[in-house]
Motif scaffolding. Structure first.
Motif, PDB file in Angstrom:
ATOM      1  N   PRO A 122     -12.673 -55.909 -35.460  1.00  0.00           N
ATOM      2  CA  PRO A 122     -13.620 -55.810 -36.842  1.00  0.00           C
ATOM      3  C   PRO A 122     -12.783 -56.374 -38.059  1.00  0.00           C
ATOM      4  CG  PRO A 122     -13.510 -54.022 -35.163  1.00  0.00           C
ATOM      5  CD  PRO A 122     -12.556 -54.703 -35.059  1.00  0.00           C
ATOM      6  N   GLN A 123     -13.812 -56.817 -38.991  1.00  0.00           N
ATOM      7  CA  GLN A 123     -13.199 -57.395 -40.168  1.00  0.00           C
ATOM      8  C   GLN A 123     -12.216 -56.466 -40.760  1.00  0.00           C
ATOM      9  OE1 GLN A 123     -14.152 -60.810 -41.910  1.00  0.00           O
ATOM     10  NE2 GLN A 123     -12.246 -59.901 -42.534  1.00  0.00           N
ATOM     11  N   ALA A 124     -12.556 -55.166 -40.980  1.00  0.00           N
ATOM     12  CA  ALA A 124     -11.736 -54.320 -41.823  1.00  0.00           C
ATOM     13  C   ALA A 124     -10.298 -54.071 -41.122  1.00  0.00           C
ATOM     14  CB  ALA A 124     -12.600 -52.703 -41.893  1.00  0.00           C
ATOM     15  N   GLN A 125     -10.335 -54.263 -39.943  1.00  0.00           N
ATOM     16  CA  GLN A 125      -8.952 -54.077 -39.168  1.00  0.00           C
ATOM     17  C   GLN A 125      -8.070 -55.619 -39.354  1.00  0.00           C
ATOM     18  OE1 GLN A 125      -9.544 -52.929 -34.961  1.00  0.00           O
ATOM     19  NE2 GLN A 125     -10.257 -50.925 -35.507  1.00  0.00           N
ATOM     20  N   VAL A 126      -8.719 -56.522 -39.163  1.00  0.00           N
ATOM     21  CA  VAL A 126      -8.322 -57.945 -39.494  1.00  0.00           C
ATOM     22  C   VAL A 126      -7.778 -57.841 -40.994  1.00  0.00           C
ATOM     23  CG1 VAL A 126      -8.488 -60.424 -39.768  1.00  0.00           C
ATOM     24  CG2 VAL A 126      -9.794 -59.138 -38.113  1.00  0.00           C
ATOM     25  N   ASP A 127      -8.822 -57.274 -41.770  1.00  0.00           N
ATOM     26  CA  ASP A 127      -7.959 -57.346 -43.209  1.00  0.00           C
ATOM     27  C   ASP A 127      -6.648 -56.616 -43.577  1.00  0.00           C
ATOM     28  OD1 ASP A 127     -10.299 -58.737 -44.162  1.00  0.00           O
ATOM     29  OD2 ASP A 127     -11.359 -57.138 -44.800  1.00  0.00           O
ATOM     30  N   GLU A 128      -6.417 -55.469 -42.624  1.00  0.00           N
ATOM     31  CA  GLU A 128      -5.399 -54.734 -42.764  1.00  0.00           C
ATOM     32  C   GLU A 128      -4.241 -55.279 -42.170  1.00  0.00           C
ATOM     33  OE1 GLU A 128      -7.534 -50.193 -41.962  1.00  0.00           O
ATOM     34  OE2 GLU A 128      -6.156 -50.849 -40.583  1.00  0.00           O
ATOM     35  N   LEU A 129      -4.551 -56.181 -40.921  1.00  0.00           N
ATOM     36  CA  LEU A 129      -3.326 -56.897 -40.392  1.00  0.00           C
ATOM     37  C   LEU A 129      -3.041 -57.992 -41.435  1.00  0.00           C
ATOM     38  CD1 LEU A 129      -4.684 -56.848 -36.905  1.00  0.00           C
ATOM     39  CD2 LEU A 129      -2.582 -55.557 -37.550  1.00  0.00           C
ATOM     40  N   MET A 130      -3.921 -58.526 -41.748  1.00  0.00           N
ATOM     41  CA  MET A 130      -3.719 -59.803 -42.963  1.00  0.00           C
ATOM     42  C   MET A 130      -2.748 -59.252 -43.760  1.00  0.00           C
ATOM     43  SD  MET A 130      -4.863 -62.911 -43.042  1.00  0.00           S
ATOM     44  CE  MET A 130      -6.644 -62.927 -42.606  1.00  0.00           C
ATOM     45  N   GLN A 131      -2.986 -58.213 -44.474  1.00  0.00           N
ATOM     46  CA  GLN A 131      -2.123 -57.445 -45.571  1.00  0.00           C
ATOM     47  C   GLN A 131      -0.612 -57.258 -45.010  1.00  0.00           C
ATOM     48  OE1 GLN A 131      -4.011 -58.374 -48.067  1.00  0.00           O
ATOM     49  NE2 GLN A 131      -2.348 -57.098 -48.948  1.00  0.00           N
ATOM     50  N   ASP A 132      -0.707 -56.671 -43.697  1.00  0.00           N
ATOM     51  CA  ASP A 132       0.755 -56.217 -43.105  1.00  0.00           C
ATOM     52  C   ASP A 132       1.392 -57.777 -42.812  1.00  0.00           C
ATOM     53  OD1 ASP A 132       0.244 -53.828 -42.709  1.00  0.00           O
ATOM     54  OD2 ASP A 132      -0.550 -53.959 -40.777  1.00  0.00           O
ATOM     55  N   ALA A 133       0.746 -58.893 -42.394  1.00  0.00           N
ATOM     56  CA  ALA A 133       1.361 -60.081 -42.240  1.00  0.00           C
ATOM     57  C   ALA A 133       2.020 -60.576 -43.681  1.00  0.00           C
ATOM     58  CB  ALA A 133       0.389 -61.059 -41.740  1.00  0.00           C
ATOM     59  N   LYS A 134       1.541 -60.280 -44.595  1.00  0.00           N
ATOM     60  CA  LYS A 134       2.042 -60.634 -46.058  1.00  0.00           C
ATOM     61  C   LYS A 134       3.470 -59.951 -46.294  1.00  0.00           C
ATOM     62  CE  LYS A 134      -2.341 -62.260 -47.689  1.00  0.00           C
ATOM     63  NZ  LYS A 134      -3.552 -62.026 -48.841  1.00  0.00           N
ATOM     64  N   GLY A 135       3.396 -58.864 -45.778  1.00  0.00           N
ATOM     65  CA  GLY A 135       4.695 -57.697 -46.052  1.00  0.00           C
ATOM     66  C   GLY A 135       5.973 -58.384 -45.653  1.00  0.00           C
ATOM     67  N   HIS A 136       7.105 -57.473 -45.906  1.00  0.00           N
ATOM     68  CA  HIS A 136       8.414 -57.798 -45.629  1.00  0.00           C
ATOM     69  C   HIS A 136       8.881 -57.292 -44.063  1.00  0.00           C
ATOM     70  CE1 HIS A 136       9.085 -59.902 -49.490  1.00  0.00           C
ATOM     71  NE2 HIS A 136       8.453 -58.602 -49.928  1.00  0.00           N
ATOM     72  N   ASN A 137       8.333 -56.292 -43.682  1.00  0.00           N
ATOM     73  CA  ASN A 137       8.502 -55.793 -42.518  1.00  0.00           C
ATOM     74  C   ASN A 137       7.280 -56.228 -41.601  1.00  0.00           C
ATOM     75  OD1 ASN A 137       9.410 -54.393 -40.205  1.00  0.00           O
ATOM     76  ND2 ASN A 137       8.743 -52.391 -40.992  1.00  0.00           N
ATOM     77  N   PHE A 138       7.295 -57.227 -41.120  1.00  0.00           N
ATOM     78  CA  PHE A 138       6.014 -57.649 -40.459  1.00  0.00           C
ATOM     79  C   PHE A 138       5.910 -58.026 -39.274  1.00  0.00           C
ATOM     80  CE2 PHE A 138       6.536 -62.410 -41.835  1.00  0.00           C
ATOM     81  CZ  PHE A 138       7.653 -62.584 -42.048  1.00  0.00           C
ATOM     82  N   ARG A 139       6.652 -57.242 -38.159  1.00  0.00           N
ATOM     83  CA  ARG A 139       6.780 -57.493 -36.908  1.00  0.00           C
ATOM     84  C   ARG A 139       5.388 -56.994 -36.087  1.00  0.00           C
ATOM     85  NH1 ARG A 139      10.080 -61.508 -34.997  1.00  0.00           N
ATOM     86  NH2 ARG A 139      10.441 -61.467 -32.858  1.00  0.00           N
ATOM     87  N   PHE A 140       4.853 -57.708 -35.366  1.00  0.00           N
ATOM     88  CA  PHE A 140       3.624 -57.371 -34.616  1.00  0.00           C
ATOM     89  C   PHE A 140       4.205 -57.210 -32.970  1.00  0.00           C
ATOM     90  CE2 PHE A 140       2.172 -58.850 -38.382  1.00  0.00           C
ATOM     91  CZ  PHE A 140       1.026 -57.955 -38.662  1.00  0.00           C
ATOM     92  N   ASP A 141       3.217 -56.319 -32.335  1.00  0.00           N
ATOM     93  CA  ASP A 141       3.580 -56.127 -30.836  1.00  0.00           C
ATOM     94  C   ASP A 141       2.141 -56.170 -30.278  1.00  0.00           C
ATOM     95  OD1 ASP A 141       6.281 -55.741 -30.030  1.00  0.00           O
ATOM     96  OD2 ASP A 141       6.159 -54.356 -31.675  1.00  0.00           O
ATOM     97  N   VAL A 142       2.150 -57.370 -29.210  1.00  0.00           N
ATOM     98  CA  VAL A 142       0.740 -57.372 -28.802  1.00  0.00           C
ATOM     99  C   VAL A 142       1.049 -56.920 -27.090  1.00  0.00           C
ATOM    100  CG1 VAL A 142      -1.240 -58.887 -28.196  1.00  0.00           C
ATOM    101  CG2 VAL A 142      -0.061 -59.145 -30.173  1.00  0.00           C
ATOM    102  N   ASP A 143      -0.029 -56.248 -26.597  1.00  0.00           N
ATOM    103  CA  ASP A 143       0.263 -55.789 -25.143  1.00  0.00           C
ATOM    104  C   ASP A 143      -0.900 -55.968 -24.445  1.00  0.00           C
ATOM    105  OD1 ASP A 143       0.473 -54.367 -22.863  1.00  0.00           O
ATOM    106  OD2 ASP A 143       2.372 -53.489 -23.473  1.00  0.00           O
ATOM    107  N   LEU A 144      -1.101 -57.210 -23.668  1.00  0.00           N
ATOM    108  CA  LEU A 144      -2.159 -57.383 -23.042  1.00  0.00           C
ATOM    109  C   LEU A 144      -2.612 -56.521 -22.040  1.00  0.00           C
ATOM    110  CD1 LEU A 144      -4.777 -59.178 -22.545  1.00  0.00           C
ATOM    111  CD2 LEU A 144      -3.353 -60.738 -21.290  1.00  0.00           C
TER     112      LEU A 144
END
Length: 200
Positions: A122-144
């Motif tokens: 959803p757009q609201a969740q993408v917006d949150e992740l977009m902000q996280d990606a702009k941060g300094h501690n910005f490691r993401f984990d994707v588990d299929l």
């Protein structure tokens, strides 16, 4: 095709809607059917000026996003013409996952055929992740396997995926490889046809 199971990476925020396939890989790079080297043309008009110099303000040219394997993007990513070179270019550049509110259907399906995981949230969740990606501690984990994206904050997002597409990615099967998993049944059918219709 390389299997996709788990990805741990920083993410590049590309907060633009309606990024079409000509922006992903411009038409001048479509003269080849080779998949290697297309990463050089990825987002070419965004990445380079008219003299071929990198634009320092574009996210993928910034040092902190070098080597990223994931893009967080705007709505309707991959719209436009149905060129398969678009996922080829992303993959050759190193991108294995794109998160967006929505994708163009043909592009979305082409991603799965080439080992890229497109995630709809959803757009609201993408917006949150977009902000996280702009941060300094910005490691993401994707588990299929668990169908989850874990943000740097530890917050977890669940995504839906069609089971057959999930299976193909987990096993690294493109359409041909997937068909060949039924090789025994195919050969049995061929032998049966020879018996039933020997004139063919």
């Amino acid at each position: 095709m390389e299997a996709f199971t788990h990805l741990s990476t920083h993410a590049a925020p590309l907060n633009l809607a309606n990024i079409d396939t000509d922006q992903i890989i411009p038409k001048q790079f479509l003269t080849t059917i080779e998949r290697k080297g297309l990463g050089n043309g990825l987002f070419y008009d965004f990445r380079f000026d008219e003299n071929g110099n990198p634009k320092p303000d574009f996210v993928l040219n910034q040092e902190r996003y070098k080597g990223t394997k994931m893009i967080v993007a705007g709505d309707n990513f991959g719209c436009g013409s149905s060129r398969e070179h678009a996922p080829w270019a992303l993959l050759d550049f190193g991108i294995r996952c794109v998160i967006a509110p929505s994708f163009a259907d043909i592009f979305y399906n082409n991603c799965f055929k080439n080992g890229i995981l497109p995630i709809k949230l959803p757009q609201a969740q993408v917006d949150e992740l977009m902000q996280d990606a702009k941060g300094h501690n910005f490691r993401f984990d994707v588990d299929l396997e668990t169908q989850t994206v874990t943000a740097p904050s530890g917050k977890e997002y669940h995504f839906e995926i069609e089971p057959s597409m999930k299976r193909a990615l987990l096993l690294g099967l493109d359409d041909i490889a997937d068909s060949l998993t039924h090789k025994v049944e195919i050969e049995r059918y061929q032998e049966k046809r020879k018996t039933l219709t020997p004139w063919l």
